[in-house]
Design a protein around this motif. Structure first.
Motif, PDB file in Angstrom:
ATOM      1  N   ALA A 173       3.837   0.298  -5.240  1.00 38.65           N
ATOM      2  CA  ALA A 173       2.694   0.846  -4.515  1.00 38.65           C
ATOM      3  C   ALA A 173       1.895   1.745  -5.451  1.00 38.65           C
ATOM      4  CB  ALA A 173       3.178   1.647  -3.303  1.00 38.65           C
ATOM      5  N   ASP A 217       5.957   2.905   4.328  1.00 35.60           N
ATOM      6  CA  ASP A 217       5.534   2.040   5.429  1.00 35.60           C
ATOM      7  C   ASP A 217       6.175   0.659   5.353  1.00 35.60           C
ATOM      8  OD1 ASP A 217       3.933   4.089   6.348  1.00 35.60           O
ATOM      9  OD2 ASP A 217       2.051   3.197   5.644  1.00 35.60           O
ATOM     10  N   THR A 241      -3.994  -1.263  -7.709  1.00 41.32           N
ATOM     11  CA  THR A 241      -5.057  -1.079  -6.716  1.00 41.32           C
ATOM     12  C   THR A 241      -6.023  -2.256  -6.769  1.00 41.32           C
ATOM     13  OG1 THR A 241      -6.231   0.363  -8.274  1.00 41.32           O
ATOM     14  CG2 THR A 241      -4.924   1.438  -6.570  1.00 41.32           C
ATOM     15  N   GLU A 291       0.832  -1.212   0.000  1.00 36.83           N
ATOM     16  CA  GLU A 291       0.000   0.000   0.000  1.00 36.83           C
ATOM     17  C   GLU A 291       0.866   1.262   0.000  1.00 36.83           C
ATOM     18  OE1 GLU A 291      -3.255   0.137  -0.316  1.00 36.83           O
ATOM     19  OE2 GLU A 291      -3.776  -1.962   0.024  1.00 36.83           O
ATOM     20  N   SER A 292       2.034   1.187   0.674  1.00 40.35           N
ATOM     21  CA  SER A 292       2.887   2.364   0.849  1.00 40.35           C
ATOM     22  C   SER A 292       4.351   1.930   0.919  1.00 40.35           C
ATOM     23  CB  SER A 292       2.495   3.098   2.131  1.00 40.35           C
ATOM     24  OG  SER A 292       3.508   3.979   2.556  1.00 40.35           O
ATOM     25  N   GLU A 328      -0.208   4.856  -6.949  1.00 44.79           N
ATOM     26  CA  GLU A 328      -0.288   6.313  -6.804  1.00 44.79           C
ATOM     27  C   GLU A 328      -1.657   6.814  -7.274  1.00 44.79           C
ATOM     28  OE1 GLU A 328       3.899   8.430  -7.148  1.00 44.79           O
ATOM     29  OE2 GLU A 328       3.362   7.461  -9.033  1.00 44.79           O
TER      30      GLU A 328
END
Length: 164
Positions: free
Chosen positions: A68, A28, A77, A24-25, A70
């Motif tokens: 990830a 992270d 996604t 997701e990030s 954007e």
């Protein structure tokens, strides 16, 4: 080569370039890679659709890649919504993508999403193959080096594979 193994279907140099991990990030997720001893090599955006960052262990070996989203409506996604974070693909650097595609298709396997960009050409062997893995076939073009970090950060052993 063992007598039980068939001869390779092509003579094109090929190697594992990286394993892609969907997240997701990147900020992270990358502390996990740093804790494992990785160093960050490069990070880029692809047309504002997704970001990728590559990491290695400083030993001239294959790399790990975090990817990830954007944008809110990309393949990534959709993948994360369906599967969650985790292993996404294995990228094989090939010196001649057309020869490898011919061999893969000659073996009765599908190759999809062939795309030629200015700096690289790619195609995919979908996970419907018997391994269940998504393979990205990736041929770097000479122009890939321009405007990016040095070859030691771009290629597995600091050099791009060549068909010559």
């Amino acid at each position: 080569m063992s007598q039980n193994q068939p001869s390779p279907a092509h003579d094109t140099p090929i190697r594992v370039d990286h394993v892609g991990i969907a997240v997701e990030s990147i900020p992270d997720a990358e502390p996990v890679l740093f804790a494992l001893g990785c160093r960050k090599l490069i990070e880029e955006s692809v047309e504002g659709r997704f970001r990728w960052a590559q990491y290695d262990f400083g030993m001239g070996a294959s790399r790990l890649e975090l990817i990830a989203p954007e944008a809110s409506d990309t393949f990534l996604t959709a993948y994360l919504d369906a599967e969650g974070p985790g292993l996404h693909h294995v990228t094989l650097e090939v010196a001649d993508i057309d020869a490898v595609i011919a061999a893969v298709e000659g073996a009765g396997l599908d190759v999809v999403d062939y795309r030629a960009y200015e700096d690289w050409t790619e195609a995919f062997v979908p996970p419907s193959n018997p391994t269940g893995a998504l393979f990205q076939l990736f041929e770097y073009h000479e122009s890939y080096d321009e405007g990016r970090p040095g070859p030691d950060r771009l290629y597995v052993d600091g050099t791009r594979l060549s068909a010559e």
